[in-house]
Enzyme design. Structure first.
Site, PDB file in Angstrom:
ATOM      1  N   ASP A   1      28.324  51.214  44.392  1.00  0.00           N
ATOM      2  CA  ASP A   1      27.971  51.398  43.233  1.00  0.00           C
ATOM      3  C   ASP A   1      27.641  52.729  42.870  1.00  0.00           C
ATOM      4  O   ASP A   1      26.505  52.579  42.895  1.00  0.00           O
ATOM      5  CB  ASP A   1      28.455  50.482  42.049  1.00  0.00           C
ATOM      6  CG  ASP A   1      29.008  51.079  40.799  1.00  0.00           C
ATOM      7  OD1 ASP A   1      30.125  50.033  40.609  1.00  0.00           O
ATOM      8  OD2 ASP A   1      29.133  52.158  40.435  1.00  0.00           O
TER       9      ASP A   1
ATOM     10  N   TYR B   1      33.379  46.912  35.059  1.00  0.00           N
ATOM     11  CA  TYR B   1      33.997  46.260  34.041  1.00  0.00           C
ATOM     12  C   TYR B   1      34.869  45.158  35.203  1.00  0.00           C
ATOM     13  O   TYR B   1      34.799  43.915  35.969  1.00  0.00           O
ATOM     14  CB  TYR B   1      34.857  46.523  32.970  1.00  0.00           C
ATOM     15  CG  TYR B   1      35.386  45.911  32.129  1.00  0.00           C
ATOM     16  CD1 TYR B   1      35.116  43.782  31.634  1.00  0.00           C
ATOM     17  CD2 TYR B   1      37.006  46.336  31.719  1.00  0.00           C
ATOM     18  CE1 TYR B   1      35.738  43.487  31.334  1.00  0.00           C
ATOM     19  CE2 TYR B   1      37.597  45.196  31.121  1.00  0.00           C
ATOM     20  CZ  TYR B   1      37.222  44.069  30.970  1.00  0.00           C
ATOM     21  OH  TYR B   1      37.962  43.418  29.893  1.00  0.00           O
TER      22      TYR B   1
ATOM     23  N   SER C   1      47.300  50.672  38.640  1.00  0.00           N
ATOM     24  CA  SER C   1      47.184  50.487  37.074  1.00  0.00           C
ATOM     25  C   SER C   1      48.963  50.969  36.422  1.00  0.00           C
ATOM     26  O   SER C   1      49.989  51.381  37.590  1.00  0.00           O
ATOM     27  CB  SER C   1      46.854  51.839  36.115  1.00  0.00           C
ATOM     28  OG  SER C   1      46.555  52.413  35.058  1.00  0.00           O
TER      29      SER C   1
ATOM     30  N   TYR D   1      44.485  61.438  34.875  1.00  0.00           N
ATOM     31  CA  TYR D   1      43.964  59.542  35.107  1.00  0.00           C
ATOM     32  C   TYR D   1      45.785  59.251  35.784  1.00  0.00           C
ATOM     33  O   TYR D   1      44.733  58.577  37.118  1.00  0.00           O
ATOM     34  CB  TYR D   1      43.317  59.108  34.026  1.00  0.00           C
ATOM     35  CG  TYR D   1      43.269  57.705  34.236  1.00  0.00           C
ATOM     36  CD1 TYR D   1      42.211  56.490  35.665  1.00  0.00           C
ATOM     37  CD2 TYR D   1      44.246  56.604  33.988  1.00  0.00           C
ATOM     38  CE1 TYR D   1      42.651  55.455  35.953  1.00  0.00           C
ATOM     39  CE2 TYR D   1      44.102  55.347  34.250  1.00  0.00           C
ATOM     40  CZ  TYR D   1      43.563  55.061  35.266  1.00  0.00           C
ATOM     41  OH  TYR D   1      43.231  53.797  35.883  1.00  0.00           O
TER      42      TYR D   1
ATOM     43  N   LYS E   1      46.123  57.863  40.089  1.00  0.00           N
ATOM     44  CA  LYS E   1      46.382  56.280  40.891  1.00  0.00           C
ATOM     45  C   LYS E   1      47.977  56.275  41.115  1.00  0.00           C
ATOM     46  O   LYS E   1      47.668  56.044  42.514  1.00  0.00           O
ATOM     47  CB  LYS E   1      46.569  55.076  39.636  1.00  0.00           C
ATOM     48  CG  LYS E   1      45.091  55.299  38.728  1.00  0.00           C
ATOM     49  CD  LYS E   1      44.220  54.160  39.529  1.00  0.00           C
ATOM     50  CE  LYS E   1      42.846  53.761  39.529  1.00  0.00           C
ATOM     51  NZ  LYS E   1      41.761  53.416  40.052  1.00  0.00           N
TER      52      LYS E   1
END
Ligand code: UDP
Length: 341
Positions: free
Chosen positions: A31, A11, A125, A150, A154
Site C-alpha cells: 500500500d 477498508y 464494482s 471511477y 473499473k
C-alpha cells in the site's frame, strides 16, 4: 500459502487480510498509504496475532512493483484492491483516476505474468452496470455507460483482465463486483477511516450521530420505491472479505470453468435510505438528526444483487444483516474517537 494483497491497509483490503490470516494464508501487503492509515496494520495484528509483511510502495512505480512481485513470486495469487474510489473526486480529476487505477493494474498484471504468479482476484464494482434496466442485477445484466470516471476505470480494468486472460490460459482470474460495502470488523479494531468528509451513507450516519457532522440529508423521498428513498444492497465488509478468501481458494482448487470468472457480491436484499437510518437508530439507541433534501444528481434509484452465482460456486453466504452492519459501524466510529483517528 502466500498471497499478495495490494491496497491492504484500505477498508476492504484490511478486512480481507484478517480473513486470509485466519484461514492460514501468509500475507504480503502492499500500500502507498495515500488514502489509508498505517493503523490498519496494528488492528490486523491485534485481531489475528499475526503480522502481514508490509511494503509501502506506489504501484504506479513499475520498477518498485516488479521488484516486490519478483521477491514474492512463490505467492499463490494476488488480490488487487489498490485504487482510488471516490466517485465525486473522479468527476473532478478524471486524469488522476485513469492514470492511477489503470497504471497500477497494468504494472501488477505485468509483474504477475513476468513471474508466473498463477491467480488474480480483482476488486470491481456494481457501478460497472451503470443504470441497470433489470433488478436484481445478475452477472449477465448488460454493462451500460459508466456514470463516472471511477466506474469507467473499473469497466476498463475488467476489460484489460479479460483480454489478458484470453491469451494467458496459464493464469486464472476472478472479477468481484461489490455492491455497497458497509460496517466494520465486529472487534471494532479495524474499519473504514474516512480521510475527509464522507460521501457514503453509512459513515455519514455514524459521523452525524457522534457529532462530527451536524445533520444528514436524505437525498430525495419522492422516488418510485416503497418509501420514496433510494434502494441499495448494503453488504457487511466482513462478508465481502470472506468472499475473497473463498474466491482465491476456488482458483487454487482449480474449480473455475473459465480463466476469467465474474461474481456479484451483494446480499440480494434492497434496503432504502430511510430503512438504513431506522436500522441504525434501533441498534445504536440514538435518534439521528436528519432532514429530507433534494435528489442527488446521478443517483441510481434502486440497485441490488442476484448473488446466486457466488453462493453456488464459492459456497459463500452472508453472515451479517443491515443491523449487524450498522452496529459494527457505530462501534467503530466510537473506537475511532477513542483512538483519535
Ligand atoms: N445518501 C443520502 N445522504 C447522504 C449520503 C447518501 O441520502 O448523505 C443516499 C444516496 O442518495 C444513495 C444511498 O444513500 O441513495 C447510498 O449512497 P452511497 O453514496 O453510500 O452509495 P452509492 O450511491 O454510491 O451506491
Amino acid at each position: 500459502m502466500k498471497v499478495i494483497v495490494t491496497g491492504g491497509t484500505g477498508y476492504i483490503g484490511s478486512h480481507t487480510i484478517v480473513d486470509l490470516l485466519e484461514h492460514n494464508f501468509e500475507v504480503i501487503c502492499i500500500d502507498n498509504l495515500s488514502r489509508s492509515n498505517k493503523y490498519a496494520l496494528e488492528g490486523i495484528e491485534k485481531i489475528t496475532n499475526k503480522k502481514p509483511t508490509f511494503y509501502n510502495i506506489d504501484l504506479c512505480d513499475r520498477n518498485a512493483t516488479l521488484k516486490v512481485l519478483q521477491e514474492h513470486k512463490d505467492a499463490v495469487g494476488i488480490i488487487h484492491f489498490a485504487a482510488l474510489k471516490s466517485v465525486g473526486e473522479s468527476v473532478e480529476k478524471p486524469l488522476m483516476y485513469y492514470a492511477n487505477n489503470i497504471d497500477s493494474l497494468l504494472n501488477v498484471l505485468i509483474g504477475m505474468k513476468s513471474f508466473s504468479i498463477p491467480n488474480f482476484v480483482f476488486s470491481s464494482s456494481c457501478s460497472v452496470y451503470g443504470n441497470a434496466d433489470e433488478l436484481p442485477v445478475t452477472e449477465n445484466t448488460p454493462i451500460k455507460n459508466a456514470e463516472s470516471p471511477y466506474a469507467h476505470t473499473k469497466q476498463i480494468g475488467e476489460d484489460i483482465i479479460r483480454n489478458f486472460a484470453t491469451v494467458n490460459p496459464i493464469q486464472q482470474h476472478i472479477l468481484l463486483r461489490y455492491f455497497n460495502p458497509v460496517g466494520a470488523h465486529p472487534s471494532a479494531l479495524i474499519g473504514e477511516i474516512p480521510i475527509e468528509k464522507p460521501n457514503n451513507l453509512v459513515p455519514y450516519i455514524t459521523q452525524t450521530a457522534i457529532g462530527k457532522l451536524d445533520e444528514l440529508t436524505v437525498f430525495g423521498n419522492d422516488y418510485n420505491t416503497r418509501d420514496g428513498s433510494c434502494v441499495r444492497d448494503y453488504i457487511h465488509v466482513c462478508d465481502i472479505a470472506n468472499a475473497h478468501t473463498l474466491a482465491l481458494q476456488f482458483l487454487i482448487d482449480k474449480k473455475n470453468k473459465t480463466n476469467c470468472e465474474v461474481f456479484n457480491l451483494g446480499t440480494g436484499n434492497g434496503v432504502s435510505v430511510l430503512e438504513a437510518i431506522a436500522a441504525f437508530e434501533k441498534v445504536s439507541n440514538k435518534k439521528l438528526n436528519y432532514t429530507i433534501g433534494p435528489r442527488r444528481a446521478g443517483d441510481v434509484v434502486a440497485v441490488y444483487a442476484d448473488n446466486t452465482r457466488a453462493q453456488q460456486a464459492l459456497n459463500w453466504n452472508c453472515k451479517y444483516n443491515i443491523e449487524d452492519a450498522m452496529l459494527s459501524a457505530w462501534n467503530w466510529e466510537n473506537k475511532m474517537q477513542e483512538l483519535k483517528l
